[in-house]
Write an enzyme that holds these catalytic residues in place. Structure first.
Site, PDB file in Angstrom:
ATOM      1  N   PRO A   1     -16.661  24.908 107.355  1.00 46.97           N
ATOM      2  CG  PRO A   1     -15.946  23.705 109.220  1.00 46.97           C
ATOM      3  CD  PRO A   1     -16.926  23.680 108.107  1.00 46.97           C
ATOM      4  N   GLY A   2     -13.678  26.776 106.670  1.00 49.79           N
ATOM      5  CA  GLY A   2     -12.563  26.912 105.734  1.00 49.79           C
ATOM      6  C   GLY A   2     -12.949  27.342 104.343  1.00 49.79           C
ATOM      7  CB  THR A   3     -16.085  27.707 102.530  1.00 49.96           C
ATOM      8  OG1 THR A   3     -16.872  28.068 103.672  1.00 49.96           O
ATOM      9  CG2 THR A   3     -16.184  26.215 102.331  1.00 49.96           C
TER      10      THR A   3
ATOM     11  CE  LYS B   1     -18.450  29.914 107.577  1.00 52.61           C
ATOM     12  NZ  LYS B   1     -17.616  28.787 107.107  1.00 52.61           N
TER      13      LYS B   1
ATOM     14  CD  GLU C   1      -4.993  -0.464 100.481  1.00 52.73           C
ATOM     15  OE1 GLU C   1      -5.795   0.055  99.668  1.00 52.73           O
ATOM     16  OE2 GLU C   1      -5.178  -0.442 101.720  1.00 52.73           O
TER      17      GLU C   1
ATOM     18  CG  ASP D   1     -12.127  -0.606 103.086  1.00 50.27           C
ATOM     19  OD1 ASP D   1     -11.777   0.572 102.942  1.00 50.27           O
ATOM     20  OD2 ASP D   1     -11.348  -1.582 103.011  1.00 50.27           O
TER      21      ASP D   1
HETATM   22  P1  ADP Z   1     -14.158  30.178 107.254  1.00 44.89           P
HETATM   23  O1  ADP Z   1     -14.296  31.493 107.953  1.00 44.89           O
HETATM   24  O2  ADP Z   1     -15.226  29.935 106.238  1.00 44.89           O
HETATM   25  O3  ADP Z   1     -13.970  29.035 108.160  1.00 44.89           O
HETATM   26  P2  ADP Z   1     -11.686  31.323 106.457  1.00 44.89           P
HETATM   27  O4  ADP Z   1     -12.109  32.601 105.842  1.00 44.89           O
HETATM   28  O5  ADP Z   1     -11.197  31.398 107.860  1.00 44.89           O
HETATM   29  O6  ADP Z   1     -12.851  30.266 106.376  1.00 44.89           O
HETATM   30  O7  ADP Z   1     -10.617  30.633 105.529  1.00 44.89           O
HETATM   31  C1  ADP Z   1      -9.332  30.292 105.969  1.00 44.89           C
HETATM   32  C2  ADP Z   1      -8.300  30.598 104.902  1.00 44.89           C
HETATM   33  O8  ADP Z   1      -8.485  29.739 103.778  1.00 44.89           O
HETATM   34  C3  ADP Z   1      -8.414  31.987 104.374  1.00 44.89           C
HETATM   35  O9  ADP Z   1      -7.692  32.891 105.137  1.00 44.89           O
HETATM   36  C4  ADP Z   1      -7.818  31.861 102.982  1.00 44.89           C
HETATM   37  O10 ADP Z   1      -6.422  31.933 103.023  1.00 44.89           O
HETATM   38  C5  ADP Z   1      -8.199  30.452 102.597  1.00 44.89           C
HETATM   39  N1  ADP Z   1      -9.390  30.472 101.754  1.00 44.89           N
HETATM   40  C6  ADP Z   1     -10.585  29.896 102.022  1.00 44.89           C
HETATM   41  N2  ADP Z   1     -11.462  30.087 101.027  1.00 44.89           N
HETATM   42  C7  ADP Z   1     -10.814  30.815 100.094  1.00 44.89           C
HETATM   43  C8  ADP Z   1     -11.182  31.351  98.821  1.00 44.89           C
HETATM   44  N3  ADP Z   1     -12.406  31.162  98.310  1.00 44.89           N
HETATM   45  N4  ADP Z   1     -10.245  32.038  98.146  1.00 44.89           N
HETATM   46  C9  ADP Z   1      -9.022  32.240  98.642  1.00 44.89           C
HETATM   47  N5  ADP Z   1      -8.619  31.771  99.829  1.00 44.89           N
HETATM   48  C10 ADP Z   1      -9.488  31.052 100.556  1.00 44.89           C
HETATM   49 ZN    ZN Z   2      -9.606  -1.032 102.446  1.00 43.37          ZN
END
Ligand code: ADP
Ligand code: ZN
Ligand code: MG
Length: 595
Positions: free
Chosen positions: A192-194, A196, A413, A490
């Site tokens: 997620p968040g990459t 796509k 720590e 840990d």
């Molecule tokens: P996924 O669909 O893979 O879960 P998203 O496309 O929804 O990810 O990513 C969420 C946001 O994170 C995007 O709108 C963008 O702002 C940021 N983001 C993620 N990957 C990139 C990237 N490679 N370059 C620029 N922005 C990114």
């Molecule tokens: Zn610890």
């Protein structure tokens, strides 16, 4: 890291009484009730205000039970009544409230709900049949900005694959006229968040075509026929618009293996319809379907067949260089005023494993902090604080820690910091703190120097020792009877690394090169026991080493803990100064310059 865990809460769990277990009603989820009703499996339901719904199945289940019980949110009652009254479902429903006064109000409510609910249901079906704008359509671009590949940083390999598709989308007829086979489906696989979704949108923007987006859950777990209707409507819309990019997010929730046991039978029908649509349009339609998933291995193989999603593009978490690019891109897109001390490369190194979305969130948090502190630009200190917030949560102001506990956290720590410096010489210490934040009462942060792709055994052993440093410091100073629950995460981490070494990497002392992998078949029970013993040995010998090291450098350990108690947070180089002042010379690598 020292984490607060609720160990004692476990003992308070009450053992449920086992009487009448055989006749206990079947507990269904709300969505399951809806689909059971749609499938004509429900005879009747009974609702009482503020209580779980009771109902009776048309046929008893395998255990001979007919009664069902469903917890539902009070707001969901309306839809339930609507569904029960829908002509093709035909579930008898009754209301039996505790007393008569309530019965009257309830009946009135139910009657009203039935009216409103029916209207809602009718609208729901209509919007799903494709006349209403139920999904995201059109250019799919935010007004005033067209998303293109310039909005994507890193992800070079994925972008290269998508670039090929752009020309085709622009002029599909020419490709087909030339006799070329054109791509229909592209599967983006990655965490997620990459980016796509971002890339699918950019593909449409780049080609100047339409973007239609829907998500797997929009199709799945639906009333009979709704999922298939939505699929048909989606493709119809794309054809009518003259083509475009159809984006299906989370396709695994629609396209999981058909016939799987926990799947919804309706989803199989929806998936079949999807395949029909996918096969049904010709290459010249100018339609490309892009689907996203976290795990392609969960998908039904039928989806991946030739002529369907036969192109699969892996989208990985960004490397350190890509993280730098993403940070820089978003900072410039947001026109963030940056102070001179902000180094994106350094922040990128401090965020191993972060996705593009995480990095965007980090910048946003930093900007908010800058505003809050009345600064004229975003400074490194804002970035640093934002990072801690993103990783651990907010600082817990008003979280009271006794002086005794604080001493223990400081020592714990200091133990991580010292063990890390000694046993993981390639990872500089970034900082160590006893400021409570999120669930953590303190943490020692290291900054992995380079992105390592291969980990040597001594590196892994070092990581185990670093993780055990907190517990070892507690034990050395307070004795084994006084060690605390603070080391739970840990120990989890140390165990996970040690298990990987033995079970996956062939680094076990007695079991050696033999690994355990369910796909390659089982190992004998004796082998399993030996592997576990090897895991235990890695942990035990690591722990001994750490204790031995701390005995040698006890003065330095105490000095670091004292400095933490006094200052709460020490930067890596400050911690090194404290250790040196306490006479520690054994310092394999110095603090490196920031860049
Ligand atoms: P996924 O669909 O893979 O879960 P998203 O496309 O929804 O990810 O990513 C969420 C946001 O994170 C995007 O709108 C963008 O702002 C940021 N983001 C993620 N990957 C990139 C990237 N490679 N370059 C620029 N922005 C990114
Ligand atoms: Zn610890
Ligand atoms: Mg997404």
């Amino acid at each position: 890291m020292l984490v607060v865990v609720a160990v004692l809460a476990v003992t308070a769990r009450i053992h449920p009484s086992r009487t009448n277990a055989a006749e206990a009603p079947i507990s269904l989820r709300y969505s399951e009730l809806l689909s059971a009703m749609a499938a004509h499996e429900v005879d009747s339901i009974e609702m009482k205000p503020g209580e779980a719904l009771r109902g009776w199945l048309a046929k008893p289940n395998a255990a001979g039970v007919r009664e069902i019980r469903v917890e539902y949110a009070s707001g969901a009652g309306t839809a339930l009544v609507a569904a029960a009254t829908a002509a093709d479902v035909g579930v008898a429903f009754a209301a039996t409230p505790p007393d008569r006064a309530q019965l009257v109000t309830l009946l009135v409510t139910l009657l009203m709900a039935a009216g409103v609910g029916f209207v809602l249901y009718a609208q729901f079906v209509r919007s799903s049949s494709g006349t209403g704008g139920d999904f995201e359509v059109g250019s799919g671009q935010t007004p005033g900005h067209r998303t293109t590949f310039a909005d994507v940083a890193g992800n070079a390999a994925a972008l290269a694959d998508l670039r090929e598709v752009v020309d085709f989308l622009r002029d599909s007829k020419r490709f087909v006229g030339m006799g070329a086979t054109v791509p229909k489906g592209i599967l983006l696989e990655g965490p997620p968040g990459t980016g796509k979704t971002l890339m699918a949108r950019a593909l449409a923007g780049e080609a100047g075509t339409n973007f239609f987006a829907m998500s797997g859950p929009d199709f799945s777990g639906m009333f009979v026929g709704v999922g298939t209707m939505r699929v048909k409507a989606l493709f119809r819309k794309a054809r009518k618009a003259g083509g475009g990019v159809i984006f299906i997010d989370e396709i695994d929730s629609l396209g999981g293996r058909r016939g799987r046991t926990n799947g919804h039978p309706e989803d199989d029908r929806t998936l079949n319809q999807f395949l029909v649509e996918l096969d049904g349009f010709s290459g010249s339609a100018g339609i490309v379907v892009v689907a996203a998933t976290n795990r392609a291995s969960d998908l039904d193989p039928a989806l991946l067949r030739k002529g369907r999603f036969d192109r699969s593009v892996t989208v990985a978490l960004p490397s350190v260089g890509e993280r730098t690019e993403i940070l820089a891109l978003h900072a410039s897109k947001r026109r963030m005023p940056l102070a001179a001390d902000v180094e994106m490369g350094r922040m990128a190194r401090l965020m191993p494993g972060a996705s593009g979305a995480d990095l965007e969130g980090l910048l946003n948090e930093a900007a908010l902090l800058a505003v809050k502190t009345g600064a004229s630009s975003v400074a490194w200190s804002h970035m640093e604080e934002a990072r801690d917030r993103v990783l651990l949560g907010r600082a817990r102001e008003g979280f009271v820690v006794s002086r005794v506990e604080q001493r223990l956290v400081a020592l714990h720590e200091a133990g991580h910091a010292l063990a890390g410096l000694v046993f993981c010489p390639t990872d500089p210490l970034h900082k160590v703190t006893i400021q409570p934040r999120g669930a953590a009462m303190g943490v020692a942060f290291f900054q992995p120097d380079a992105e390592l792709h291969l980990h040597a055994r001594h590196y892994l052993e070092g990581q185990v020792r670093k993780a055990l440093g907190g517990r070892a410091a507690e034990e050395l100073v307070y004795g084994s009877a006084a060690v605390t629950s603070g080391a739970s995460s840990d120990l989890q981490q140390a165990t996970r690394i040690a298990k990987q070494m033995v079970y996956k990497l062939g680094m076990g002392r007695t079991t050696g090169l033999m690994t355990f992998d369910p796909d390659s078949g089982p190992v004998s029970g004796a082998m399993h026991a030996n592997m576990d013993a090897d895991v235990g040995a890695i942990l035990a010998s690591g722990y001994d080493d750490v204790l031995q090291c701390f005995r040698e450098h006890r003065t330095a350990l105490d000095a670091l803990a004292d400095a933490l108690l006094e200052q709460e947070t020490l930067a890596g180089d400050e911690a090194l100064r404290v250790l040196r002042a306490a006479g520690m010379t054994l310092m394999p690598r110095d603090a490196r310059p920031a860049a």
